[in-house]
Write an enzyme that holds these catalytic residues in place. Structure first.
Site, mmCIF file in Angstrom:
data_model
loop_
_atom_site.group_PDB
_atom_site.id
_atom_site.type_symbol
_atom_site.label_atom_id
_atom_site.label_comp_id
_atom_site.label_asym_id
_atom_site.label_seq_id
_atom_site.Cartn_x
_atom_site.Cartn_y
_atom_site.Cartn_z
ATOM 1 N N LYS A 61 -13.789 -4.111 2.753
ATOM 2 C CA LYS A 61 -14.764 -2.795 3.285
ATOM 3 C C LYS A 61 -16.160 -3.224 3.518
ATOM 4 C CE LYS A 61 -11.931 -0.084 0.019
ATOM 5 N NZ LYS A 61 -11.949 0.652 -1.143
ATOM 6 N N ASN A 73 -14.599 2.291 4.020
ATOM 7 C CA ASN A 73 -13.129 2.558 4.068
ATOM 8 C C ASN A 73 -12.338 3.061 5.096
ATOM 9 O OD1 ASN A 73 -13.635 5.060 3.094
ATOM 10 N ND2 ASN A 73 -11.895 5.121 1.717
ATOM 11 N N THR A 117 -8.937 -1.562 3.228
ATOM 12 C CA THR A 117 -8.863 -1.735 1.744
ATOM 13 C C THR A 117 -9.210 -3.196 1.357
ATOM 14 O OG1 THR A 117 -7.631 -1.495 -0.151
ATOM 15 C CG2 THR A 117 -6.285 -2.391 1.809
ATOM 16 N N SER A 137 0.889 -1.106 -0.078
ATOM 17 C CA SER A 137 -0.049 0.047 -0.121
ATOM 18 C C SER A 137 0.679 1.176 0.200
ATOM 19 C CB SER A 137 -0.956 -0.189 1.337
ATOM 20 O OG SER A 137 -1.459 1.357 1.315
ATOM 21 N N GLY A 187 -5.120 7.294 -11.081
ATOM 22 C CA GLY A 187 -5.780 6.855 -9.950
ATOM 23 C C GLY A 187 -5.059 7.349 -8.823
ATOM 24 N N ASP A 228 -14.176 6.813 -0.204
ATOM 25 C CA ASP A 228 -13.452 6.685 -1.602
ATOM 26 C C ASP A 228 -14.217 7.349 -2.913
ATOM 27 O OD1 ASP A 228 -11.761 4.522 -1.559
ATOM 28 O OD2 ASP A 228 -13.175 3.019 -1.143
ATOM 29 N N SER A 262 -0.500 4.017 1.153
ATOM 30 C CA SER A 262 -1.060 4.756 2.059
ATOM 31 C C SER A 262 0.108 5.192 3.125
ATOM 32 C CB SER A 262 -2.258 4.020 2.689
ATOM 33 O OG SER A 262 -3.194 4.209 1.565
ATOM 34 N N TYR A 283 -4.066 2.510 -10.265
ATOM 35 C CA TYR A 283 -2.901 3.409 -10.246
ATOM 36 C C TYR A 283 -1.690 2.537 -10.267
ATOM 37 C CZ TYR A 283 -3.465 1.911 -5.151
ATOM 38 O OH TYR A 283 -3.829 1.356 -4.212
HETATM 39 P P1 NAP Z 1 -13.632 -5.338 -7.768
HETATM 40 O O1 NAP Z 1 -14.730 -5.357 -6.947
HETATM 41 O O2 NAP Z 1 -12.866 -6.818 -8.004
HETATM 42 O O3 NAP Z 1 -13.921 -5.044 -9.367
HETATM 43 C C1 NAP Z 1 -14.761 -5.828 -10.189
HETATM 44 C C2 NAP Z 1 -15.077 -5.229 -11.403
HETATM 45 O O4 NAP Z 1 -14.033 -5.357 -12.172
HETATM 46 C C3 NAP Z 1 -16.471 -5.543 -11.995
HETATM 47 O O5 NAP Z 1 -16.902 -4.574 -12.759
HETATM 48 C C4 NAP Z 1 -15.887 -6.680 -13.034
HETATM 49 O O6 NAP Z 1 -16.504 -6.796 -14.014
HETATM 50 C C5 NAP Z 1 -14.527 -6.074 -13.338
HETATM 51 N N1 NAP Z 1 -13.377 -6.923 -14.023
HETATM 52 C C6 NAP Z 1 -12.558 -7.696 -13.203
HETATM 53 N N2 NAP Z 1 -11.563 -8.270 -14.029
HETATM 54 C C7 NAP Z 1 -11.932 -7.507 -15.466
HETATM 55 C C8 NAP Z 1 -11.242 -7.668 -16.544
HETATM 56 N N3 NAP Z 1 -10.366 -8.537 -16.699
HETATM 57 N N4 NAP Z 1 -11.723 -6.657 -17.664
HETATM 58 C C9 NAP Z 1 -12.803 -6.237 -17.539
HETATM 59 N N5 NAP Z 1 -13.653 -5.969 -16.113
HETATM 60 C C10 NAP Z 1 -13.051 -6.672 -15.327
HETATM 61 O O7 NAP Z 1 -12.527 -4.521 -7.415
HETATM 62 P P2 NAP Z 1 -13.045 -2.731 -6.921
HETATM 63 O O8 NAP Z 1 -12.800 -2.989 -5.565
HETATM 64 O O9 NAP Z 1 -14.129 -2.374 -7.274
HETATM 65 O O10 NAP Z 1 -11.662 -2.139 -7.567
HETATM 66 C C11 NAP Z 1 -11.521 -1.871 -8.951
HETATM 67 C C12 NAP Z 1 -10.164 -1.439 -9.060
HETATM 68 O O11 NAP Z 1 -10.069 0.054 -8.601
HETATM 69 C C13 NAP Z 1 -8.758 -1.908 -8.565
HETATM 70 O O12 NAP Z 1 -7.709 -1.931 -9.287
HETATM 71 C C14 NAP Z 1 -8.510 -1.128 -7.449
HETATM 72 O O13 NAP Z 1 -7.145 -1.068 -6.988
HETATM 73 C C15 NAP Z 1 -8.853 0.181 -7.727
HETATM 74 N N6 NAP Z 1 -9.258 1.036 -6.716
HETATM 75 C C16 NAP Z 1 -8.857 2.494 -6.668
HETATM 76 C C17 NAP Z 1 -8.863 3.259 -5.657
HETATM 77 C C18 NAP Z 1 -8.028 4.603 -5.859
HETATM 78 O O14 NAP Z 1 -8.196 5.279 -4.571
HETATM 79 N N7 NAP Z 1 -7.545 4.992 -6.884
HETATM 80 C C19 NAP Z 1 -9.787 3.066 -4.794
HETATM 81 C C20 NAP Z 1 -10.483 2.100 -4.657
HETATM 82 C C21 NAP Z 1 -10.212 1.056 -5.715
HETATM 83 P P3 NAP Z 1 -17.815 -8.266 -13.942
HETATM 84 O O15 NAP Z 1 -18.810 -7.532 -13.009
HETATM 85 O O16 NAP Z 1 -18.128 -8.540 -15.159
HETATM 86 O O17 NAP Z 1 -17.109 -9.405 -13.212
#
Ligand code: NAP
Length: 282
Positions: free
Chosen positions: A72, A93, A68, A23, A239, A108, A25, A218
């Site tokens: 969550k 979060n 994280t 992380s 990100g 978030d 953070s 990110y």
């Molecule tokens: P998550 O719940 O696992 O995300 C699931 C989503 O990703 C669903 O829409 C899923 O589609 C899709 N998906 C997974 N693999 C895929 C692929 N190969 N191609 C296309 N779609 C795919 O994860 P999350 O917690 O939402 O986080 C998503 C991303 O955001 C992560 O990379 C995380 O690190 C990032 N994030 C960044 C911040 C920030 O502060 N910048 C904060 C939070 C999260 P389906 O519904 O079809 O399975």
């Protein structure tokens, strides 16, 4: 979970997740505490079970936690009090210890909207959110809160429809993505993260110079999606900006005072650059 703290003289904070050791953070929060002259310790805490971890952290007297993946939803369930956003999103979060137990918030969504608001006006904007997972829920909530018109698209169509129904916004099947003409695009899936392939295709000519495109992934900072948007002339937001502002909101809630945004941004960018160099040399 193993926590080794020899003498607990500082205020204790940390990020709990699995994994947590990579992380960014801690770098951001430590820079913030140091800038504010606060004697506090912020640790990366990797846990197998959230409940067990929280028992230990309570005993050590932790005052605040960033939470994280994958905890969550677990964090939501342990809170005596949560704010409206956390209740709507269904995830917490940020935890703050009070005399009566843990209070929870979701920052978030604020991170996402504050990152976008630096470069775009959200009220009345037409926004497309790609994704239907936990992070996408926060982004959709935030955009709607700020008065944008939101459409959701996702690899699995029915999950986009379910999310749209839950928040009262629109959705489009993936096959109709080429017909969308949004001002703002937010990519909120894990695709593009450290080489994860994109199981969807952004049509040729989709990105344009009048768009703002944010990728919440990110690692890497410039994802293939963001690169394509930049080449097409769109204004891009990476990100780290969302990560920064969700952290700024966490810190100011824990301390009840403004967070040192520029010191936190600098530390985050430096830590991200170091992380890239480390991967390169491994
Ligand atoms: P998550 O719940 O696992 O995300 C699931 C989503 O990703 C669903 O829409 C899923 O589609 C899709 N998906 C997974 N693999 C895929 C692929 N190969 N191609 C296309 N779609 C795919 O994860 P999350 O917690 O939402 O986080 C998503 C991303 O955001 C992560 O990379 C995380 O690190 C990032 N994030 C960044 C911040 C920030 O502060 N910048 C904060 C939070 C999260 P389906 O519904 O079809 O399975």
């Amino acid at each position: 979970m193993k926590v080794l703290v020899r003498s607990v003289q500082h205020d204790l904070y940390g990020v709990v997740g699995r994994p947590a050791r990579h992380s960014l953070s801690p770098a951001m929060m430590r820079a913030a505490f140091s800038t504010l002259g606060i004697d506090a310790c912020y640790l990366a805490l990797e846990a197998d079970d959230f409940g067990d971890a929280l028992d230990v952290l309570e005993r050590f007297g932790f005052r605040g936690l960033s939470v994280t993946v994958p905890f969550k939803q677990d964090a939501f369930t342990v809170c005596g009090r949560v704010d409206t956003s956390a209740r709507s999103i269904g995830a917490v979060n940020t935890l703050r210890r009070t005399e009566s137990g843990w209070e929870g918030r979701n920052t978030d969504w604020l991170g996402a909207v504050r990152a976008l608001e630096r470069v775009a006006s959200l009220r009345g904007a037409s926004a497309l959110v790609i994704g239907a997972g936990g992070a996408a829920r926060g982004v959709v909530y935030g955009l709607l809160e700020r008065g944008a018109q939101v459409l959701v698209v996702n690899r699995t169509d029915h999950r986009a429809r379910d999310l749209a129904e839950a928040f009262g916004c629109g959705w489009v099947p993936l096959s109709e993505l080429a017909l969308c003409r949004p001002n703002i695009v937010v990519h909120a899936t894990r695709a593009g993260m450290s080489g994860t392939p994109y199981d969807f295709t952004i049509p040729e000519g989709f990105f344009s110079p009048h768009m703002v495109v944010m990728d919440i992934v990110y690692s890497p900072l410039e994802t293939p999606l963001l690169y394509r948007a930049k080449v097409a002339g769109a204004r891009v937001v990476d990100g780290l900006e969302m990560l920064l502002y969700q952290g700024v909101e966490q810190l100011s809630w824990w301390l009840n005072r403004p967070a040192p945004e520029s010191a936190m941004r600098e530390a985050l960018r430096r830590a991200a650059a170091l992380a890239v160099r480390k991967v390169f040399h491994e």
